[in-house]
Write an enzyme that holds these catalytic residues in place. Sequence first.
Site, PDB file in Angstrom:
ATOM      1  CB  SER A 101       0.710   7.454   6.147  1.00 48.62           C
ATOM      2  OG  SER A 101      -0.443   7.841   5.447  1.00 48.62           O
ATOM      3  CG  ASP A 156      -1.433   0.456   2.574  1.00 45.11           C
ATOM      4  OD1 ASP A 156      -2.558   0.931   2.318  1.00 45.11           O
ATOM      5  OD2 ASP A 156      -0.444   1.159   2.859  1.00 45.11           O
ATOM      6  CG  HIS A 211      -2.641   3.350   5.139  1.00 49.11           C
ATOM      7  ND1 HIS A 211      -1.493   3.406   4.371  1.00 49.11           N
ATOM      8  CD2 HIS A 211      -2.756   4.565   5.743  1.00 49.11           C
ATOM      9  CE1 HIS A 211      -0.948   4.607   4.501  1.00 49.11           C
ATOM     10  NE2 HIS A 211      -1.680   5.320   5.329  1.00 49.11           N
TER      11      HIS A 211
END
Length: 417
Positions: free
Chosen positions: A187, A364, A397
């Site tokens: 991320s 995601d 995610h």
Amino acid sequence: MSTQQHKPHTKILPEAELTVPKNFDDDHPISFAKSGGKSVGIVTPQKIHFDTPLTLECNRTLPFFDLMVETYGELNADKSNAILICHALSGSHHAAGYHSSDDKKAGWWDTFIGPGKAIDTTRFFVVCLNNIGSCYGSTGPTSTNPETGKPYGPDFPLVTIKDWVKTQVMLSDYLGIDIWHAIVGGSMGGMQAMQWSIDYPSRLKKCVVIASTPKLSAQNIAFNEVARQSILSDPDFCEGRYIEQGKIPKRGLILARMVGHITYLTDEAMRMKFGRDLKAGKLMFNYDVEFQVESYLRYQGEQFSERFDANTYLLMTKALDYFDPARGAIEDDIINDSLSDTDALRLALANTQCKFLIISFTTDWRFSPERSQEIVDALIANGKPVSYINIDAAYGHDSFLFDIPTYRQSVFNFLTA
């Protein structure tokens, strides 16, 4: 070094059918399978002080700063086995192990870091730090402002991904590590790893970018703005000086976390975990918690508000919004403004020297696989060595935090090749 000009092979590998327990906690994602490794055990964080003034991208200067750091494994004689872990928005230096024998929660990536795990501490010396601006011991809004003797609060300068990488280079020098075997991040951590490859190309051999993006979309910026406004509009925010007032903007932090958490998961994951289950088993005809998903979101928000700082949340989301690897990498700003995003990213990555592993997850939607593929395409266009895998995982995610066998093995293989 491979410079073949072709599309990467996107391999979708389905995992076993799974059921998700109702007590799922995003701080401790459930495991798909045993990782086969052991914990690094009890670890002791270190606070490292830097007296050197740090000039930030915003043109403000910190006279000094501290970094909280944890290390796992042993550094070899020629210091060639070091791996740097970069954390995401609400992460910290505590990536693996426990802080005491009574500690019930392991580090945030304990399933991946340890003996025999994806990032094998019998082979590698692993370093994880808490970035400045955060609230887990490194200098940030909760630290004392030397000019006032009070907490920095809203006076702490806005920082960027480039600023964080700059401090990480200073940490590297402090540790005597000239070249990292690999820099790994998921991320927002992936953004830092990518920035390293651009700003300091000769100081890393491998770069692992997981569930990340070359820059935020308008939708992502919008989600961050909703979260920020939730905090800024809380009466207990006190213009950012809530610590001095002995208050905590809990309502704002809870709402911000709830909004963010929804974007980290998928509709299917929520259906599997909660469906439309009622907490009391029947409709209560009021505005209190009725559905299990409501209870879950409120619990997550409440827990988050007790451990995270509101000014830090504002600062971190702004760092996300500002991230653009082409900024500063292309000398002529006027030319940069006239370039397409594709060409700007290609030029930004033109001088990288390391090998890349780019990982995305099929579900995601916060940082979709298409965004990872933009990075891959830019690297291929530059003739850079890149491997890419798009992993089938049901948890959106947040999948980058999970112990998925194919994901784990991909990282292990790349780091040990």
